[in-house]
Design a protein around this motif. Sequence first.
Motif, PDB file in Angstrom:
ATOM      1  N   ASP A  23       0.841  -1.184   0.000  1.00  0.00           N
ATOM      2  CA  ASP A  23       0.000   0.000   0.000  1.00  0.00           C
ATOM      3  C   ASP A  23       0.883   1.243   0.000  1.00  0.00           C
ATOM      4  OD1 ASP A  23      -2.831   1.181   0.588  1.00  0.00           O
ATOM      5  OD2 ASP A  23      -1.497   2.118   2.050  1.00  0.00           O
ATOM      6  N   ALA A  24       0.578   2.199  -0.883  1.00  0.00           N
ATOM      7  CA  ALA A  24       1.416   3.392  -1.017  1.00  0.00           C
ATOM      8  C   ALA A  24       1.485   4.183   0.281  1.00  0.00           C
ATOM      9  CB  ALA A  24       0.884   4.267  -2.146  1.00  0.00           C
ATOM     10  N   ASP A  25       0.377   4.255   1.014  1.00  0.00           N
ATOM     11  CA  ASP A  25       0.385   4.972   2.294  1.00  0.00           C
ATOM     12  C   ASP A  25       1.356   4.334   3.277  1.00  0.00           C
ATOM     13  OD1 ASP A  25      -1.416   6.842   1.477  1.00  0.00           O
ATOM     14  OD2 ASP A  25      -3.155   5.877   2.373  1.00  0.00           O
ATOM     15  N   ARG A  26       1.407   3.005   3.297  1.00  0.00           N
ATOM     16  CA  ARG A  26       2.325   2.324   4.206  1.00  0.00           C
ATOM     17  C   ARG A  26       3.783   2.556   3.794  1.00  0.00           C
ATOM     18  NH1 ARG A  26      -1.668  -1.837   4.772  1.00  0.00           N
ATOM     19  NH2 ARG A  26      -0.833  -3.021   3.016  1.00  0.00           N
ATOM     20  N   VAL A  27       4.024   2.605   2.496  1.00  0.00           N
ATOM     21  CA  VAL A  27       5.381   2.880   2.020  1.00  0.00           C
ATOM     22  C   VAL A  27       5.838   4.253   2.494  1.00  0.00           C
ATOM     23  CG1 VAL A  27       6.794   3.269  -0.041  1.00  0.00           C
ATOM     24  CG2 VAL A  27       5.198   1.349   0.017  1.00  0.00           C
ATOM     25  N   ILE A  28       4.964   5.234   2.347  1.00  0.00           N
ATOM     26  CA  ILE A  28       5.302   6.597   2.779  1.00  0.00           C
ATOM     27  C   ILE A  28       5.463   6.663   4.289  1.00  0.00           C
ATOM     28  CG2 ILE A  28       4.247   8.866   3.129  1.00  0.00           C
ATOM     29  CD1 ILE A  28       3.516   9.010   0.323  1.00  0.00           C
ATOM     30  N   SER A  29       4.530   6.043   5.013  1.00  0.00           N
ATOM     31  CA  SER A  29       4.588   6.069   6.470  1.00  0.00           C
ATOM     32  C   SER A  29       5.888   5.452   6.982  1.00  0.00           C
ATOM     33  CB  SER A  29       3.379   5.324   7.051  1.00  0.00           C
ATOM     34  OG  SER A  29       3.428   5.304   8.455  1.00  0.00           O
ATOM     35  N   GLY A  30       6.270   4.313   6.401  1.00  0.00           N
ATOM     36  CA  GLY A  30       7.506   3.674   6.818  1.00  0.00           C
ATOM     37  C   GLY A  30       8.727   4.503   6.478  1.00  0.00           C
ATOM     38  N   TYR A  31       8.706   5.133   5.313  1.00  0.00           N
ATOM     39  CA  TYR A  31       9.842   5.939   4.872  1.00  0.00           C
ATOM     40  C   TYR A  31      10.052   7.126   5.811  1.00  0.00           C
ATOM     41  CZ  TYR A  31      12.864   8.642   1.755  1.00  0.00           C
ATOM     42  OH  TYR A  31      13.916   9.359   1.224  1.00  0.00           O
ATOM     43  N   PHE A  32       8.988   7.878   6.076  1.00  0.00           N
ATOM     44  CA  PHE A  32       9.132   9.056   6.930  1.00  0.00           C
ATOM     45  C   PHE A  32       9.313   8.668   8.399  1.00  0.00           C
ATOM     46  CE2 PHE A  32       6.711  11.443   3.505  1.00  0.00           C
ATOM     47  CZ  PHE A  32       7.852  12.053   3.006  1.00  0.00           C
ATOM     48  N   GLY A  33       8.755   7.512   8.789  1.00  0.00           N
ATOM     49  CA  GLY A  33       8.937   7.053  10.161  1.00  0.00           C
ATOM     50  C   GLY A  33      10.389   6.806  10.510  1.00  0.00           C
ATOM     51  N   ASN A  34      11.182   6.424   9.509  1.00  0.00           N
ATOM     52  CA  ASN A  34      12.610   6.195   9.703  1.00  0.00           C
ATOM     53  C   ASN A  34      13.453   7.439   9.427  1.00  0.00           C
ATOM     54  OD1 ASN A  34      12.251   3.453  10.350  1.00  0.00           O
ATOM     55  ND2 ASN A  34      12.198   2.890   8.178  1.00  0.00           N
ATOM     56  N   ARG A  35      12.779   8.550   9.079  1.00  0.00           N
ATOM     57  CA  ARG A  35      13.495   9.791   8.742  1.00  0.00           C
ATOM     58  C   ARG A  35      12.764  10.972   9.355  1.00  0.00           C
ATOM     59  NH1 ARG A  35      13.567   6.070   4.914  1.00  0.00           N
ATOM     60  NH2 ARG A  35      15.482   5.653   3.708  1.00  0.00           N
ATOM     61  N   ARG A  36      12.687  10.967  10.652  1.00  0.00           N
ATOM     62  CA  ARG A  36      11.921  11.997  11.368  1.00  0.00           C
ATOM     63  C   ARG A  36      12.533  13.388  11.241  1.00  0.00           C
ATOM     64  NH1 ARG A  36       7.888   9.620  14.017  1.00  0.00           N
ATOM     65  NH2 ARG A  36       8.062   7.408  14.497  1.00  0.00           N
ATOM     66  N   TYR A  37      13.742  13.461  10.743  1.00  0.00           N
ATOM     67  CA  TYR A  37      14.398  14.748  10.564  1.00  0.00           C
ATOM     68  C   TYR A  37      13.838  15.523   9.375  1.00  0.00           C
ATOM     69  CZ  TYR A  37      16.911  11.820   7.191  1.00  0.00           C
ATOM     70  OH  TYR A  37      17.223  10.952   6.177  1.00  0.00           O
ATOM     71  N   ILE A  38      13.080  14.855   8.494  1.00  0.00           N
ATOM     72  CA  ILE A  38      12.507  15.546   7.328  1.00  0.00           C
ATOM     73  C   ILE A  38      11.332  16.405   7.790  1.00  0.00           C
ATOM     74  CG2 ILE A  38      11.388  15.258   5.091  1.00  0.00           C
ATOM     75  CD1 ILE A  38      12.887  12.673   4.725  1.00  0.00           C
TER      76      ILE A  38
END
Length: 445
Positions: A23-38
């Motif tokens: 799911d695209a939402d999960r991909v985004i959530s996981g990506y930003f979850g590991n990059r909280r500095y963004i």
Amino acid sequence: MKPGARIAAVIELYDSWTQTRDDADRVISGYFGNRRYIGGGDRREISERFYNLIRHQARLGWWLAECGYEFQDGRARIIAELVLQDKRKAADISDMFNGDEFCPNPLHPAENHLINKLTGKTLDHDGQSGAVKTELPKWLYAELLKLHHENLPAEMAAYNKPAKLDLRVNRLKGTVEDAIKSLEADGIHNIEKIPYAPNGLRLPLGVNMLVTAAYKDGLIEIQDEASQICVRLVDAKPGMHILDMCAGGGGKTLGLASDMRGKGRILACDTHGGRLDNSRKRAKRAGAGDCIQQRIIADERDSWLRNKSGFFDRVLLDVPCSGLGTLRRNPALRWRIGQRDIRLLMAQQSKLLKAGAAKVTKGGRLIYATCSIMPEENERLIETFMRDRKDFKPVPVSEIWPEGPKSVPVPGGKDKPWLRLSPNEHGTDGFFVAVFERTTKGNGK
């Protein structure tokens, strides 16, 4: 972040999505979850670009093939997107693909050649097939063409635009005007009243509602207007006993509680305890906890629920479905759902419809709803139900809500009593609602 760094993030997201087909939402959530500095602004731009690659998936792929370009990865697609959609010049793209830290590697000769070929072109081209132009898999294009005929391009163009943010005002906590004042006090403006749902508001994209006083106090909930319309067609009254059989996170449950002024009893059921836990928290925040009971059930044959046969004034069946009516918010769904998925969902929907019907008291109503645009999950399913169940009669939605929206006119559906919503006609998600009343006639299966 530098512009090039944001482009690199989009490439990484797209390639991750194509590799996992998650799911695209999960991909985004996981990506930003590991990059909280963004930061928030960068997240919004990266997300928007990522979703645009998915919204333009078919046309970008067509152009890459037309140019004889052998790669179809995120790097190739974002280059094509920058030229075709953003009208960026070669020098602008080269500035982003500069090889600096966190930026994409410099353009190679084949990419420069691709940019030259695409310059001056647009996403659309007369040589594209109907499926490519409407951004649909071939099988789905063929099915929807039967439904919408010449209107299909306009329908899908509306589905291919991002949705705005819809809110429902919780009348247990205040009025629409109270909500507007509270939001404006938090610096939020450009607030619109939505056309149909009487307690609905609409905001531009990018507003973080979770930090507002109105949200924290339970005065508002995030809910698309189509879902609010569905709740309105339940026609819930104070003192009723209502079963929300596929309650999920509880958005419609809360809408029912608001319509009932907190007086009566709503049984919210689901097979996933996590969803009901979220529903419980939302009900407490909304001040509706006293009239809502959450219960986990095994399936539609659950023995505890079976003992409630013939008990409820209203049974809402917002059944699990393909979700293809939510393409504005979930554009990747069209590439994940297949014909086999539809057949499996139809079997489940048919079982839920039969089980839900058994719970309705004489004179009570059964409300069947999906956020699907597929006739198999909507008209065809309920037409079978009507043939089998003579103890139920359809209730025209125009009788329940005379001033409400009119159904999308589709072949064979102009004089039908149910409601089909679409972003092209109504500015909502795609949605389907049919209402039936239990009578004294028929077999009473």
